[in-house]
Design a protein around this motif. Structure first.
Motif, PDB file in Angstrom:
ATOM      1  N   ALA A  33       0.813  -1.163   0.069  1.00  0.00           N
ATOM      2  CA  ALA A  33       0.075  -0.081  -0.022  1.00  0.00           C
ATOM      3  C   ALA A  33       0.766   1.133  -0.072  1.00  0.00           C
ATOM      4  CB  ALA A  33      -0.890  -0.042   1.132  1.00  0.00           C
ATOM      5  N   TYR A  34       1.904   1.341   0.906  1.00  0.00           N
ATOM      6  CA  TYR A  34       2.868   2.569   0.782  1.00  0.00           C
ATOM      7  C   TYR A  34       3.640   2.818  -0.343  1.00  0.00           C
ATOM      8  CZ  TYR A  34       5.758   5.484   3.510  1.00  0.00           C
ATOM      9  OH  TYR A  34       6.436   6.925   3.940  1.00  0.00           O
ATOM     10  N   THR A  35       4.172   1.739  -0.836  1.00  0.00           N
ATOM     11  CA  THR A  35       4.774   1.830  -2.148  1.00  0.00           C
ATOM     12  C   THR A  35       4.018   2.202  -3.495  1.00  0.00           C
ATOM     13  OG1 THR A  35       6.519   0.413  -1.128  1.00  0.00           O
ATOM     14  CG2 THR A  35       6.629   0.878  -3.595  1.00  0.00           C
ATOM     15  N   ARG A  36       2.693   1.463  -3.464  1.00  0.00           N
ATOM     16  CA  ARG A  36       1.895   1.652  -4.736  1.00  0.00           C
ATOM     17  C   ARG A  36       1.407   3.240  -4.573  1.00  0.00           C
ATOM     18  NH1 ARG A  36      -1.813  -3.338  -5.776  1.00  0.00           N
ATOM     19  NH2 ARG A  36      -0.285  -4.722  -6.359  1.00  0.00           N
ATOM     20  N   HIS A  37       1.141   3.898  -3.419  1.00  0.00           N
ATOM     21  CA  HIS A  37       0.922   5.121  -3.138  1.00  0.00           C
ATOM     22  C   HIS A  37       1.714   5.969  -3.750  1.00  0.00           C
ATOM     23  CE1 HIS A  37      -1.260   8.633  -1.409  1.00  0.00           C
ATOM     24  NE2 HIS A  37      -0.051   9.189  -1.058  1.00  0.00           N
ATOM     25  N   ALA A  38       3.257   5.726  -3.279  1.00  0.00           N
ATOM     26  CA  ALA A  38       4.257   6.589  -3.958  1.00  0.00           C
ATOM     27  C   ALA A  38       4.399   6.405  -5.570  1.00  0.00           C
ATOM     28  CB  ALA A  38       5.481   6.151  -3.133  1.00  0.00           C
ATOM     29  N   ILE A  39       4.031   5.351  -6.098  1.00  0.00           N
ATOM     30  CA  ILE A  39       3.939   5.128  -7.400  1.00  0.00           C
ATOM     31  C   ILE A  39       3.006   6.050  -7.980  1.00  0.00           C
ATOM     32  CG2 ILE A  39       3.791   3.430  -9.190  1.00  0.00           C
ATOM     33  CD1 ILE A  39       5.339   1.606  -7.497  1.00  0.00           C
ATOM     34  N   ASP A  40       1.693   5.920  -7.572  1.00  0.00           N
ATOM     35  CA  ASP A  40       0.683   6.580  -7.830  1.00  0.00           C
ATOM     36  C   ASP A  40       0.740   8.110  -7.915  1.00  0.00           C
ATOM     37  OD1 ASP A  40      -0.562   4.115  -8.473  1.00  0.00           O
ATOM     38  OD2 ASP A  40      -1.867   4.266  -6.601  1.00  0.00           O
ATOM     39  N   VAL A  41       1.296   8.693  -6.723  1.00  0.00           N
ATOM     40  CA  VAL A  41       1.032   9.964  -6.408  1.00  0.00           C
ATOM     41  C   VAL A  41       2.384  10.679  -6.949  1.00  0.00           C
ATOM     42  CG1 VAL A  41       1.173  11.660  -4.700  1.00  0.00           C
ATOM     43  CG2 VAL A  41      -0.272   9.674  -4.329  1.00  0.00           C
ATOM     44  N   ASP A  42       3.620  10.240  -6.867  1.00  0.00           N
ATOM     45  CA  ASP A  42       4.919  10.923  -7.067  1.00  0.00           C
ATOM     46  C   ASP A  42       5.276  10.500  -8.458  1.00  0.00           C
ATOM     47  OD1 ASP A  42       5.205  12.364  -4.480  1.00  0.00           O
ATOM     48  OD2 ASP A  42       5.543  10.587  -3.745  1.00  0.00           O
ATOM     49  N   GLY A  43       5.656  11.470  -9.179  1.00  0.00           N
ATOM     50  CA  GLY A  43       6.474  11.255 -10.597  1.00  0.00           C
ATOM     51  C   GLY A  43       7.693  10.990 -10.248  1.00  0.00           C
ATOM     52  N   GLY A  44       8.173  10.074 -11.436  1.00  0.00           N
ATOM     53  CA  GLY A  44       9.787   9.826 -11.403  1.00  0.00           C
ATOM     54  C   GLY A  44      10.105   8.608 -10.691  1.00  0.00           C
ATOM     55  N   THR A  45      11.411   8.220 -10.300  1.00  0.00           N
ATOM     56  CA  THR A  45      11.785   7.016  -9.966  1.00  0.00           C
ATOM     57  C   THR A  45      11.329   6.789  -8.385  1.00  0.00           C
ATOM     58  OG1 THR A  45      13.647   7.042 -11.367  1.00  0.00           O
ATOM     59  CG2 THR A  45      13.820   5.630  -9.527  1.00  0.00           C
ATOM     60  N   VAL A  46      10.852   5.492  -8.139  1.00  0.00           N
ATOM     61  CA  VAL A  46      10.913   5.084  -6.928  1.00  0.00           C
ATOM     62  C   VAL A  46      11.880   4.185  -6.350  1.00  0.00           C
ATOM     63  CG1 VAL A  46       9.301   3.879  -5.254  1.00  0.00           C
ATOM     64  CG2 VAL A  46       8.482   5.336  -7.082  1.00  0.00           C
ATOM     65  N   ILE A  47      12.617   4.578  -5.297  1.00  0.00           N
ATOM     66  CA  ILE A  47      13.684   3.692  -4.775  1.00  0.00           C
ATOM     67  C   ILE A  47      13.383   3.134  -3.346  1.00  0.00           C
ATOM     68  CG2 ILE A  47      16.183   3.871  -4.178  1.00  0.00           C
ATOM     69  CD1 ILE A  47      16.462   6.514  -5.831  1.00  0.00           C
ATOM     70  N   VAL A  48      13.376   1.837  -3.429  1.00  0.00           N
ATOM     71  CA  VAL A  48      13.136   1.341  -2.080  1.00  0.00           C
ATOM     72  C   VAL A  48      14.310   0.872  -1.247  1.00  0.00           C
ATOM     73  CG1 VAL A  48      11.965  -0.727  -1.070  1.00  0.00           C
ATOM     74  CG2 VAL A  48      11.116   0.118  -3.175  1.00  0.00           C
ATOM     75  N   ASP A  49      14.672   1.584  -0.273  1.00  0.00           N
ATOM     76  CA  ASP A  49      15.996   1.582   0.676  1.00  0.00           C
ATOM     77  C   ASP A  49      15.629   0.387   1.330  1.00  0.00           C
ATOM     78  OD1 ASP A  49      18.333   1.647   2.079  1.00  0.00           O
ATOM     79  OD2 ASP A  49      17.883   3.640   2.791  1.00  0.00           O
ATOM     80  N   LEU A  50      16.353  -0.858   1.386  1.00  0.00           N
ATOM     81  CA  LEU A  50      16.339  -1.952   2.037  1.00  0.00           C
ATOM     82  C   LEU A  50      17.318  -2.198   3.049  1.00  0.00           C
ATOM     83  CD1 LEU A  50      15.386  -4.346  -0.832  1.00  0.00           C
ATOM     84  CD2 LEU A  50      13.796  -3.307   0.715  1.00  0.00           C
ATOM     85  N   SER A  51      18.203  -1.216   3.244  1.00  0.00           N
ATOM     86  CA  SER A  51      19.207  -1.173   4.193  1.00  0.00           C
ATOM     87  C   SER A  51      19.113  -1.391   5.781  1.00  0.00           C
ATOM     88  CB  SER A  51      20.208   0.056   4.093  1.00  0.00           C
ATOM     89  OG  SER A  51      19.549   1.134   4.571  1.00  0.00           O
ATOM     90  N   GLY A  52      17.692  -1.172   6.030  1.00  0.00           N
ATOM     91  CA  GLY A  52      17.164  -1.500   7.307  1.00  0.00           C
ATOM     92  C   GLY A  52      16.313  -2.792   7.575  1.00  0.00           C
ATOM     93  N   VAL A  53      16.431  -3.595   6.507  1.00  0.00           N
ATOM     94  CA  VAL A  53      15.917  -4.754   6.521  1.00  0.00           C
ATOM     95  C   VAL A  53      16.406  -6.011   7.299  1.00  0.00           C
ATOM     96  CG1 VAL A  53      14.785  -6.655   5.168  1.00  0.00           C
ATOM     97  CG2 VAL A  53      14.639  -4.619   4.461  1.00  0.00           C
ATOM     98  N   THR A  54      15.811  -6.562   8.386  1.00  0.00           N
ATOM     99  CA  THR A  54      16.296  -7.466   9.359  1.00  0.00           C
ATOM    100  C   THR A  54      15.965  -8.857   9.001  1.00  0.00           C
ATOM    101  OG1 THR A  54      14.469  -7.192  10.923  1.00  0.00           O
ATOM    102  CG2 THR A  54      16.519  -5.669  11.122  1.00  0.00           C
ATOM    103  N   PHE A  55      14.916  -8.953   8.216  1.00  0.00           N
ATOM    104  CA  PHE A  55      14.455 -10.374   7.806  1.00  0.00           C
ATOM    105  C   PHE A  55      13.497 -10.280   6.514  1.00  0.00           C
ATOM    106  CE2 PHE A  55      11.161 -13.642   7.763  1.00  0.00           C
ATOM    107  CZ  PHE A  55      11.848 -14.568   7.851  1.00  0.00           C
ATOM    108  N   ILE A  56      13.838 -11.170   5.648  1.00  0.00           N
ATOM    109  CA  ILE A  56      13.004 -11.429   4.376  1.00  0.00           C
ATOM    110  C   ILE A  56      12.784 -12.477   4.083  1.00  0.00           C
ATOM    111  CG2 ILE A  56      15.011 -11.007   2.810  1.00  0.00           C
ATOM    112  CD1 ILE A  56      13.053  -9.460   0.988  1.00  0.00           C
ATOM    113  N   ASP A  57      11.607 -13.102   3.837  1.00  0.00           N
ATOM    114  CA  ASP A  57      11.010 -14.315   3.334  1.00  0.00           C
ATOM    115  C   ASP A  57      10.676 -14.449   2.099  1.00  0.00           C
ATOM    116  OD1 ASP A  57       8.567 -13.484   3.581  1.00  0.00           O
ATOM    117  OD2 ASP A  57       8.085 -15.005   5.254  1.00  0.00           O
TER     118      ASP A  57
END
Length: 132
Positions: A33-57
């Protein structure tokens, strides 16, 4: 359980979404929801900064793939930045390391290079418009 925290800021004509915590089944809807909102509202490139991710499955990875597809459908580039060793390992294990355009850090959007992870200003893997 480590909660997910999301924040965004505009930088150099891009939107940087900082992700902190766990990316899994429980946090997937919030990230989407958060990222789709950024894609829908803001123009340009969307960068997802994953440097704080402690776990991913697999569910967290699946959400990143879905977001890449959504961004492409809306003519927005989506880049991953600051991928942690856990994120890089999962991408490599699933053979998806060539699917995403990756940069070493959120402010490092420049001329991408193809291939491996390095410390240069920007890195690109995969070809535009392809999802696995």
């Amino acid at each position: 359980m480590n909660a997910l925290h999301l924040a965004s800021e505009r930088a150099n004509g891009s939107v940087v979404i900082t992700v902190t915590g766990e990316l899994d089944l429980a946090t997937r809807p919030e990230l989407a929801a958060y990222t789709r909102h950024a894609i829908d509202v803001d123009g340009g490139t969307v960068i997802v900064d994953l440097s704080g991710v402690t776990f991913i499955d697999a569910c967290g990875l699946s959400s990143l793939i879905a977001l890449k597809r959504y961004a492409r459908e809306h003519d927005r580039p989506l880049l991953l930045a600051g991928a942690t060793p856990a994120v890089l390992r999962l991408l490599k294990l699933t053979n998806l390391d060539g699917t995403f355009t990756m940069v070493s850090r959120p402010g490092a959007v420049g001329t991408p290079t193809t291939g491996r992870t390095a410390t240069g200003p920007a890195l690109r893997s995969g070809s535009p418009g392809t999802d696995r």
